[in-house]
Enzyme design. Structure first.
Site, PDB file in Angstrom:
ATOM      1  CE  LYS A  30     -18.179 -71.304  40.340  1.00  0.00           C
ATOM      2  NZ  LYS A  30     -17.643 -72.167  39.264  1.00  0.00           N
ATOM      3  CG  ASN A  31     -13.916 -74.370  39.852  1.00  0.00           C
ATOM      4  OD1 ASN A  31     -15.070 -74.076  39.583  1.00  0.00           O
ATOM      5  ND2 ASN A  31     -12.892 -73.621  39.485  1.00  0.00           N
ATOM      6  CB  CYS A  73     -19.371 -67.084  33.184  1.00  0.00           C
ATOM      7  SG  CYS A  73     -19.563 -66.694  34.923  1.00  0.00           S
ATOM      8  NE  ARG A  88     -17.965 -72.271  30.021  1.00  0.00           N
ATOM      9  CZ  ARG A  88     -17.971 -71.983  31.328  1.00  0.00           C
ATOM     10  NH1 ARG A  88     -16.912 -72.235  32.063  1.00  0.00           N
ATOM     11  NH2 ARG A  88     -19.029 -71.455  31.893  1.00  0.00           N
ATOM     12  CG  ASP A 124     -11.428 -69.966  36.631  1.00  0.00           C
ATOM     13  OD1 ASP A 124     -11.951 -69.684  35.540  1.00  0.00           O
ATOM     14  OD2 ASP A 124     -11.801 -70.935  37.323  1.00  0.00           O
ATOM     15  NE  ARG A 151     -22.229 -68.802  38.360  1.00  0.00           N
ATOM     16  CZ  ARG A 151     -21.237 -69.122  37.533  1.00  0.00           C
ATOM     17  NH1 ARG A 151     -20.620 -68.185  36.840  1.00  0.00           N
ATOM     18  NH2 ARG A 151     -20.874 -70.380  37.372  1.00  0.00           N
TER      19      ARG A 151
END
Length: 416
Positions: A22-23, A116, A121, A304, A397
């Site tokens: 994903k990242n 999220c 952030r 994570d 997600r």
């Protein structure tokens, strides 16, 4: 599917393929708009965040098509325009579009990004870095406006090692006039993947994976074929799920070279790990040994996976201590775990003391963010009796199909 139902107490066994990262794929999709060409991304994960990014790119005139083993991205008909408020607010990764949009059309207007609820952030570092390259920003009625008559390469020092800011600088710098030097760059494998992709497209980027990155700007970019690397966080999720259930699992295509800190923690917990030609084979202990650690930027233990490790150590054979150094709200799942019988105390909001218990009991659980939701599913696998986890939209997600993957490993898991 809105709820995951889990019948716990079954050791995971078998093998599961680890999906694309994903990242890594999200900034690469943003990079595609710089190309004015067609690219093909193999091993692209079919997750909600990718769907949201596809929607954003389609709103900009791009054409994207799934195939049997990847995603075709055609940005030849790109056009500037407003992006849908819902998609932007629901996905923090839309911030990656900033540098790419400035590079492609010299301006953008966008809602502040969502994502999220794991902590503060701020986007200030993104704005400051892009301003150093010649961009100008202003805010009006919840929207952010930016323009740059032309971007100019420069020296940028990052006071904090930020993955997102590093990626945004790279996306802007590849089309900028002159060279850009990033001092204090993030070192994550996803940075390396983005730079590898752009280099395949004709860019010249050096130093990816170190804290000093050089980008030669203004080069002609063209389409390419690229394979998205396997997701180290998904691999870590299933690794710790195997430990928590005393299972035996082969993690096919696990990116072991990117998982050294995670693998060391797993060994400290009593797991036996074997690197094979197919990935990583994991044998969980009868009960995990306690650990003491702090999250840290790569190559440290990833934030994570902190929630997932926390869930597993609730049944650890002793007292564990986990300090969160990245996001202050990573402990939002603690009250949920406590309803299952976990003994956890939070100190100053950033440190968890966990006293291992003999077992958890099933409960109705509510996921509020991506990794925390996955951690609650893992807790359900370890618990006696039935658990239900809602908030599945958050889990989707980042995980293609967590229920399918766990069923392949023998878990009794269904979606409703």
């Amino acid at each position: 599917m809105e709820t995951i139902r889990i019948q716990g107490g079954i050791p995971l066994q078998g093998k599961v393929r680890i999906q694309g990262a994903k990242n890594a794929v999200l900034p690469i999709l943003a990079a595609c708009i710089l190309l004015d060409d067609i690219s093909y991304l193999r091993n692209c994960p079919k997750i909600a965040d990718v769907d949201a990014m596809i929607e954003l790119l389609q709103c900009l005139g791009c054409s994207l098509q799934w195939t049997s083993d990847g995603l075709t991205v055609d940005t030849g008909h790109f056009c500037c325009g407003n992006l849908p408020q819902k998609a932007v607010r629901g996905m923090r990764s839309s911030v990656f579009l900033w540098g790419a949009l400035l590079g492609r059309c010299g301006e953008f207007s966008i809602e502040y990004p969502g994502g999220c609820v794991i902590g503060n952030r701020p986007v200030d570092l993104h704005i400051k870095a892009l301003e150093q390259m010649g961009a100008k920003f202003c805010q009006e009625e919840g929207r952010l406006y930016a323009c740059a008559t032309h971007l100019t390469g420069t020296y940028i020092h990052l006071p904090i090692s930020s993955v997102g800011v590093t990626e945004n600088i790279i996306l802007a710098a590849v089309t900028a006039e002159g060279d850009t030097y990033v001092d204090g760059a993030a070192k994550e494998p996803e940075i390396v993947a983005l730079c590898d992709f752009l280099n395949c497209c004709g860019a010249r980027i050096e130093g990816a994976g170190t804290d000093w990155i050089y980008i030669s700007g203004g080069r002609k970019l063209y389409g390419t074929e690229y394979t998205i690397p396997a997701d180290r966080i998904v691999a870590g999720t299933y690794l710790f799920a195997t430990i928590g259930t005393a299972g035996k699992v082969l993690l096919e295509q696990a990116p072991v070279s990117h998982m050294e800190s995670v693998m060391q923690v797993a060994r400290n917990m009593g797991a036996s790990l074997y690197v094979t030609g197919n990935g990583l084979y994991v044998e969980g202990p009868t009960r995990p040994s306690p650990v003491k650690l702090e999250t840290a930027p790569y190559p440290g233990f990833p934030t994570d996976l902190q929630s997932i490790l926390l869930a597993v150590e609730t049944i650890g054979d002793g007292d564990s201590r986990i300090k969160e150094r990245i996001f202050e709200n990573r402990f939002r799942i603690v009250p949920q775990l406590q309803t299952m019988g976990a003994k956890i105390e939070i100190e100053n909001g950033m440190c968890a003391g966990i006293q291992g218990v003999d077992g958890l009991k099933g409960a109705y659980l509510h996921g509020e963010e991506l990794r925390g939701g996955a951690a609650l599913v893992i807790a359900g696998l370890m618990a006696d009796g039935e658990s239900r986890v809602d908030g599945v939209s958050y889990i989707n997600r980042g995980y293609e199909n967590i229920c399918r993957d766990l069923r392949e490993l023998g878990a009794r898991v269904t979606g409703e």
